[in-house]
Design an enzyme around this catalytic site. Structure first.
Site, PDB file in Angstrom:
ATOM      1  N   CYS A 108     -11.131  11.746   4.289  1.00  0.00           N
ATOM      2  CA  CYS A 108     -12.380  11.725   4.897  1.00  0.00           C
ATOM      3  C   CYS A 108     -13.588  12.027   3.869  1.00  0.00           C
ATOM      4  O   CYS A 108     -14.831  11.724   4.242  1.00  0.00           O
ATOM      5  CB  CYS A 108     -12.406  13.080   5.758  1.00  0.00           C
ATOM      6  N   ASP A 167       0.931  -1.267  -0.074  1.00  0.00           N
ATOM      7  CA  ASP A 167      -0.094   0.061   0.039  1.00  0.00           C
ATOM      8  C   ASP A 167       0.764   1.267  -0.229  1.00  0.00           C
ATOM      9  O   ASP A 167       0.374   2.316   0.279  1.00  0.00           O
ATOM     10  CB  ASP A 167      -0.935  -0.047   1.167  1.00  0.00           C
ATOM     11  N   ASN A 168       2.044   1.199  -0.178  1.00  0.00           N
ATOM     12  CA  ASN A 168       3.089   2.409  -0.485  1.00  0.00           C
ATOM     13  C   ASN A 168       3.917   2.199  -1.482  1.00  0.00           C
ATOM     14  O   ASN A 168       4.374   1.255  -1.665  1.00  0.00           O
ATOM     15  CB  ASN A 168       3.541   2.876   0.908  1.00  0.00           C
TER      16      ASN A 168
END
Length: 82
Positions: A66, A10-11
């Site tokens: 968000c 994920d990076n």
């Protein structure tokens, strides 16, 4: 010995490292991973196909996490969501 590598990271830094090691040791790589709302899958065959590190994504407008999670809590994010 190791016949190939399957990666799901994920990076980008870790993905580039695994890619470099596979190219260095001439091991096939099935690369997959996510970065925010983007996803990638790629088969890397050293000497036959481009490696993961051979290309870069074009810059994009980041959307705050968000907002992606459907719970904006900062005014600027609420306006972007609307």
């Amino acid at each position: 010995g190791l016949d190939g590598v399957v990666s799901a990271l994920d990076n980008v830094a870790a993905r580039l490292h695994v890619d470099r090691m596979c190219v260095l040791h001439r091991k096939p790589l099935l690369e997959s991973g996510t970065a925010g709302t983007k996803a990638n899958t790629q088969v890397v065959l050293p000497g036959l196909t481009a490696s993961y590190g051979a290309s870069t994504d074009p810059p994009d407008d980041d959307i705050p996490v968000c907002t992606v999670k459907a719970f904006p809590y900062v005014l600027e994010h609420c306006v972007q969501r609307a």
